[in-house]
Write a protein that holds these residues in place. Structure first.
Motif, PDB file in Angstrom:
ATOM      1  N   ALA A  79      52.689  29.770 -23.124  1.00 50.80           N
ATOM      2  CA  ALA A  79      53.700  28.786 -22.735  1.00 50.80           C
ATOM      3  C   ALA A  79      53.541  28.343 -21.286  1.00 50.80           C
ATOM      4  N   ARG A  80      53.396  29.295 -20.371  1.00 53.58           N
ATOM      5  CA  ARG A  80      53.286  28.936 -18.959  1.00 53.58           C
ATOM      6  C   ARG A  80      51.991  28.177 -18.667  1.00 53.58           C
ATOM      7  N   THR A  81      50.901  28.601 -19.291  1.00 56.67           N
ATOM      8  CA  THR A  81      49.632  27.898 -19.088  1.00 56.67           C
ATOM      9  C   THR A  81      49.714  26.482 -19.625  1.00 56.67           C
ATOM     10  N   LEU A  82      50.369  26.326 -20.776  1.00 54.50           N
ATOM     11  CA  LEU A  82      50.505  24.992 -21.360  1.00 54.50           C
ATOM     12  C   LEU A  82      51.361  24.102 -20.463  1.00 54.50           C
ATOM     13  N   LEU A  83      52.468  24.623 -19.923  1.00 60.92           N
ATOM     14  CA  LEU A  83      53.307  23.827 -19.031  1.00 60.92           C
ATOM     15  C   LEU A  83      52.525  23.433 -17.781  1.00 60.92           C
ATOM     16  N   ARG A  84      51.768  24.369 -17.233  1.00 58.18           N
ATOM     17  CA  ARG A  84      50.986  24.054 -16.039  1.00 58.18           C
ATOM     18  C   ARG A  84      49.982  22.947 -16.313  1.00 58.18           C
ATOM     19  N   TRP A  85      49.292  23.031 -17.455  1.00 62.45           N
ATOM     20  CA  TRP A  85      48.280  22.029 -17.753  1.00 62.45           C
ATOM     21  C   TRP A  85      48.897  20.697 -18.170  1.00 62.45           C
ATOM     22  N   SER A  86      50.026  20.730 -18.815  1.00 58.44           N
ATOM     23  CA  SER A  86      50.710  19.478 -19.128  1.00 58.44           C
ATOM     24  C   SER A  86      51.073  18.737 -17.853  1.00 58.44           C
ATOM     25  N   GLU A  87      51.584  19.481 -16.865  1.00 59.31           N
ATOM     26  CA  GLU A  87      51.939  18.864 -15.593  1.00 59.31           C
ATOM     27  C   GLU A  87      50.697  18.414 -14.829  1.00 59.31           C
ATOM     28  N   ARG A  88      49.624  19.179 -14.950  1.00 56.65           N
ATOM     29  CA  ARG A  88      48.385  18.803 -14.247  1.00 56.65           C
ATOM     30  C   ARG A  88      47.836  17.494 -14.783  1.00 56.65           C
ATOM     31  N   THR A  89      47.820  17.361 -16.086  1.00 58.19           N
ATOM     32  CA  THR A  89      47.272  16.142 -16.675  1.00 58.19           C
ATOM     33  C   THR A  89      48.186  14.949 -16.442  1.00 58.19           C
ATOM     34  N   ARG A  90      49.512  15.166 -16.451  1.00 56.48           N
ATOM     35  CA  ARG A  90      50.424  14.057 -16.184  1.00 56.48           C
ATOM     36  C   ARG A  90      50.363  13.635 -14.718  1.00 56.48           C
ATOM     37  N   ALA A  91      50.088  14.594 -13.838  1.00 57.59           N
ATOM     38  CA  ALA A  91      49.995  14.256 -12.424  1.00 57.59           C
ATOM     39  C   ALA A  91      48.861  13.279 -12.166  1.00 57.59           C
ATOM     40  N   THR A  92      47.764  13.425 -12.908  1.00 52.43           N
ATOM     41  CA  THR A  92      46.637  12.519 -12.734  1.00 52.43           C
ATOM     42  C   THR A  92      47.039  11.085 -13.028  1.00 52.43           C
ATOM     43  N   ALA A  93      47.889  10.895 -14.038  1.00 53.86           N
ATOM     44  CA  ALA A  93      48.288   9.549 -14.432  1.00 53.86           C
ATOM     45  C   ALA A  93      49.484   9.028 -13.645  1.00 53.86           C
ATOM     46  N   LEU A  94      50.380   9.933 -13.177  1.00 57.74           N
ATOM     47  CA  LEU A  94      51.666   9.489 -12.647  1.00 57.74           C
ATOM     48  C   LEU A  94      51.833   9.652 -11.152  1.00 57.74           C
ATOM     49  N   ALA A  95      51.097  10.565 -10.545  1.00 60.14           N
ATOM     50  CA  ALA A  95      51.388  10.907  -9.148  1.00 60.14           C
ATOM     51  C   ALA A  95      50.452  10.264  -8.155  1.00 60.14           C
ATOM     52  N   GLN A  96      49.741   9.208  -8.565  1.00 56.86           N
ATOM     53  CA  GLN A  96      48.837   8.557  -7.634  1.00 56.86           C
ATOM     54  C   GLN A  96      49.591   7.631  -6.693  1.00 56.86           C
ATOM     55  N   PRO A  97      49.113   7.482  -5.464  1.00 49.45           N
ATOM     56  CA  PRO A  97      49.712   6.497  -4.568  1.00 49.45           C
ATOM     57  C   PRO A  97      49.430   5.099  -5.095  1.00 49.45           C
ATOM     58  N   PRO A  98      50.196   4.092  -4.684  1.00 47.83           N
ATOM     59  CA  PRO A  98      49.986   2.735  -5.187  1.00 47.83           C
ATOM     60  C   PRO A  98      48.571   2.259  -4.951  1.00 47.83           C
ATOM     61  N   ALA A  99      48.020   1.519  -5.947  1.00 45.55           N
ATOM     62  CA  ALA A  99      46.670   0.984  -5.787  1.00 45.55           C
ATOM     63  C   ALA A  99      46.637  -0.139  -4.770  1.00 45.55           C
ATOM     64  N   THR A 100      47.756  -0.865  -4.620  1.00 46.16           N
ATOM     65  CA  THR A 100      47.816  -1.957  -3.673  1.00 46.16           C
ATOM     66  C   THR A 100      48.064  -1.408  -2.286  1.00 46.16           C
ATOM     67  N   SER A 101      47.205  -1.750  -1.354  1.00 47.64           N
ATOM     68  CA  SER A 101      47.330  -1.242  -0.001  1.00 47.64           C
ATOM     69  C   SER A 101      47.219  -2.383   0.988  1.00 47.64           C
ATOM     70  N   ASP A 102      47.733  -2.156   2.169  1.00 45.61           N
ATOM     71  CA  ASP A 102      47.593  -3.142   3.218  1.00 45.61           C
ATOM     72  C   ASP A 102      46.148  -3.173   3.686  1.00 45.61           C
ATOM     73  N   ALA A 103      45.636  -4.380   3.918  1.00 47.68           N
ATOM     74  CA  ALA A 103      44.216  -4.512   4.261  1.00 47.68           C
ATOM     75  C   ALA A 103      43.837  -3.713   5.485  1.00 47.68           C
ATOM     76  N   ALA A 104      44.759  -3.623   6.434  1.00 47.05           N
ATOM     77  CA  ALA A 104      44.422  -2.942   7.674  1.00 47.05           C
ATOM     78  C   ALA A 104      44.240  -1.451   7.486  1.00 47.05           C
ATOM     79  N   THR A 105      44.768  -0.893   6.391  1.00 43.97           N
ATOM     80  CA  THR A 105      44.705   0.546   6.188  1.00 43.97           C
ATOM     81  C   THR A 105      43.513   0.964   5.347  1.00 43.97           C
ATOM     82  N   ILE A 106      42.741   0.035   4.839  1.00 44.03           N
ATOM     83  CA  ILE A 106      41.628   0.367   3.953  1.00 44.03           C
ATOM     84  C   ILE A 106      40.374   0.587   4.777  1.00 44.03           C
ATOM     85  N   PRO A 107      39.728   1.747   4.665  1.00 41.25           N
ATOM     86  CA  PRO A 107      38.492   1.976   5.413  1.00 41.25           C
ATOM     87  C   PRO A 107      37.424   0.970   5.013  1.00 41.25           C
ATOM     88  N   ALA A 108      36.615   0.564   5.979  1.00 44.26           N
ATOM     89  CA  ALA A 108      35.574  -0.423   5.694  1.00 44.26           C
ATOM     90  C   ALA A 108      34.608   0.089   4.640  1.00 44.26           C
TER      91      ALA A 108
END
Length: 700
Positions: A445-474
């Protein structure tokens, strides 16, 4: 006669007719050189580069006969640019150098712009930058607004490819104003396409799709067929944004409207096949990929033929028994592996799926050898192969470690590289890694909860793809565009060694820069641990639903304990969703509906025996993506208790940790045909929306 050359870019069809009409009559060498140059440009813009070169050679002879150096230099520059477009870069650059050596004044500036454009087409941006700036210095103040605008467009493209997005956008904006002042219509659409590429480079897919649509609409209003490049870029942006059906529809529409030159037609078939695979239309994908393979083979484009064969294999494997494809899969994988191609892990993994016995493990082990590749997406595919290899040897711990490393690589790719061409493929790798990880985590149960959260984090916890131009490394911005430029260079038969070397350098730079992320950013992307989740539940009961190989597992966390039960099959639940929605629509119209029976069936399928684990406390539900729209209030166990529906436990914890607004106002919830009274009636307070809002207000 200069107006004729402007028309060749604005309206190639009309320009071709006018040039042919002029050539049908008596002409002096000067006018003849213009007419033939116009005809060559119009044919080149229509994709008929072979015919264009024939007429441009005739134009050059006529220009030489005039004895006018400026005329010779201008025609020679057009001829050299067309040679580059036709895949003959060495000859083309030689002609451009001859023209540049002899040209002076305004003609020299125009020749320099075309040489810069040729260098950019070949991906030699550092070499193109000083040349285009020299050209621009000769254009500014000359009064030739159209040529200055064209030069600024190429400068914008070069700056974007070098990672200087703010400078690129400024040049594109200036070019737009110049085109408008000059009264240019269709050619001005190149500005819109340039801005769309900028948006895609930044990762702003929504704006990229919108701008590409504007450009395509502009071509339609002008009665012009859009360039294939415009269609390709929009389709790639749509695929990356998950708009797969839109991409297929737009490609099909373009197919009906336009007769493409052979080299573009092959590219189109390959792109359409890839989109159809993503859309699940396997039979059509196989047909298109087979056609693309034949076309590339006929054109002698082995690099693209190999990729088309890979797409064909993916489609064929998904649609029927693949024993007859085993040998071809191994051959394709071996060829891609031999050239150390980025598609190598994908091809080797596919071949391993088709193989048997020791061959299967050998192929997956070869694919896993890419797990230290500088490109994050390639590493993700390699770690997936490593997980499959560990599964083959019954190494559960090895499977989970490989899956974790693969998801880390996908997180890096989405966060940093953000290539519009590859994001859809990143999602596929994520699904594969998630599937194998959850399968091996499900027994605890605990391993499944950990992995469920890990996989959802990949899809849900990313910062916005849209960024200000000045903040993007060349280096990041340049890397996002490098893959596209590399593909274009290969398509044109140009040398790719310099581009590939630049890609490797940029990948190393981006990875180095990723280590400087702030602790705040890293913490935001870290999935919540099981201990944090259990500690935060308090009196609340968390119910997280996880799809494991088609079965719904229910994880219940409450009072320091985490328990697991297996409910129904996801196919059974899907069959109940339609009738449930129909009954709710009947009830909403005031017609009799037996929601009790369907509610009990849903509860049995979704929660099963886990319903007995639920205490008499508020419930927080974290369902699978397909179940977010379920009418949860139909479930009998949720009738008389407050509940909320969240994407993941981690998102729930982050929402709870967010401080309330300093000036909290009143939340009013309304719905169709609801009575409004001063007192609250229990029967009116069972909607999930009301209960979520009530929980939020109680928190405040």
């Amino acid at each position: 006669m200069d107006e004729l050359l402007v028309l060749a870019l604005e309206d190639p069809v009309s320009a071709q007719k006018q040039a042919q009409a002029l050539l049908a009559g008596p002409l002096g060498d000067h006018a003849r050189s213009y007419a033939l140059q116009c005809l060559g440009i119009a044919l080149r813009e229509s994709g008929r580069t072979g015919e264009a070169l024939v007429h441009l050679r005739r134009a050059l002879r006529a220009a030489v006969d005039t004895g006018a150096t400026d005329r010779v230099c201008d025609v020679r520059a057009t001829y050299g640019t067309t040679l580059v477009v036709a895949g003959r870069p060495t000859e083309g650059l030689a002609q451009l150098d001859l023209a540049l050596d002899a040209a002076v004044g305004g003609v020299a500036a125009k020749v320099a712009m075309r040489k810069a454009a040729a260098l950019a087409i070949l991906g030699r941006y550092d070499a193109a930058a000083p040349v285009v700036r020299t050209a621009l210095s000769g254009m500014v103040g000359s009064g030739d607004l159209v040529w200055e605008a064209r030069t600024r467009i190429w400068l914008a493209h070069i700056e974007m490819s070098r990672g200087r997005l703010a400078a690129a956008e400024a040049e594109a904006t200036r070019a737009d104003r110049l085109f408008e002042e000059a009264g240019v219509g269709v050619e001005r659409l190149s500005v819109v396409e340039n801005l769309a590429e900028l948006a895609a480079t930044r990762g702003d897919l929504a704006r990229a799709v919108r701008l590409h649509s504007e450009a395509l609409d502009g071509y339609s209003r002008a009665g012009r067929q859009p360039r294939f490049e415009s269609v390709r870029l929009r389709a790639n942006a749509e695929l990356a944004a998950g708009l797969i059906d839109d991409a297929v529809d737009h490609l099909r529409a373009h197919e009906r409207l336009v007769e493409l030159p052979p080299h573009e037609a092959a590219n189109f078939r390959l792109l359409l096949a890839s989109a159809l695979v993503a859309a699940g239309d396997i039979d059509a994908a196989r047909t298109e990929a087979a056609l693309a393979t034949r076309m590339f083979r006929h054109q002698g484009r082995a690099w693209y033929e190999l990729r088309a064969r890979l797409v064909h294999l993916r489609a064929s494997t998904a649609s029927r028994a693949s024993a007859t494809r085993r040998r071809e899969a191994v051959d394709v994988a071996a060829a891609l592996h031999a050239e150390n191609a980025q598609e190598g892990p994908l091809a080797l993994t596919l071949a391993g799926r088709l193989a048997m016995g020791a061959d299967r493990l050998d192929l997956w082990t070869q694919a896993a050898s890419y797990r230290h590749h500088p490109n994050a997406l390639v590493r993700a595919g390699a770690w997936h192969a490593q997980a499959l290899a560990r599964e083959e040897t019954h190494d559960r711990g090895g499977v989970l470690r490989a899956a974790a490393a693969g998801l880390d690589a996908i997180d890096e790719h989405r966060r940093l590289i953000g290539s519009t061409e590859l994001r859809a493929l990143a999602t596929t790798h994520g699904r594969d890694l998630t599937t194998i990880a959850l399968r091996h985590a499900a027994s605890d149960a605990r391993t499944l909860l950990r992995w469920s959260e890990r996989t959802r984090a990949t899809a849900l916890a990313q910062p916005p793809a849209t960024s200000d131009a000045a903040t993007i490394p060349a280096s990041l911005a340049a890397l996002r565009d490098n893959g596209r430029q590399l593909a274009e260079a290969r398509q044109e038969g140009a040398e790719t060694e310099e581009l590939e070397r630049e890609r490797r350098r940029l990948e190393r730079a981006v990875r180095a820069e990723s280590h400087t992320l702030s602790a705040t950013t890293a913490a935001q992307q870290r999935p919540a641990s099981v201990e944090e989740i259990v500690a935060a539940t308090g009196e609340t009961c968390l119910v997280e639903l996880v799809d494991v190989d088609g079965s719904l597992h229910v994880v219940v966390a409450h009072a320091g304990k985490v328990r697991r039960r297996v409910a129904g099959a996801t196919s059974e639940i899907a069959a109940l969703l339609g009738p449930a929605g129909m009954l709710l629509r009947r009830a909403a119209r005031g017609r009799p509906a037996d929601t009790g029976t369907i509610g009990k069936a849903l509860q049995e399928a979704v929660l099963g025996d886990a319903v007995r684990l639920l205490p008499d406390t508020p419930v927080v539900l974290a369902p699978t993506a397909r179940l977010h729209g379920l009418a949860w209030s139909l479930l009998p166990t949720l009738h008389d208790r407050p509940f909320a529906v969240v994407p993941s436990a981690g998102q729930w914890l982050r929402a709870r940790a967010t401080p309330p607004p300093r000036n909290a106002g009143t939340v009013l919830v309304a719905g169709p045909s609801l009575a409004s009274r001063s007192e609250e009636h229990t029967s009116e307070l069972q909607s999930p929306m009301y209960l979520v809002c009530r929980l939020l207000l109680e928190k405040k």
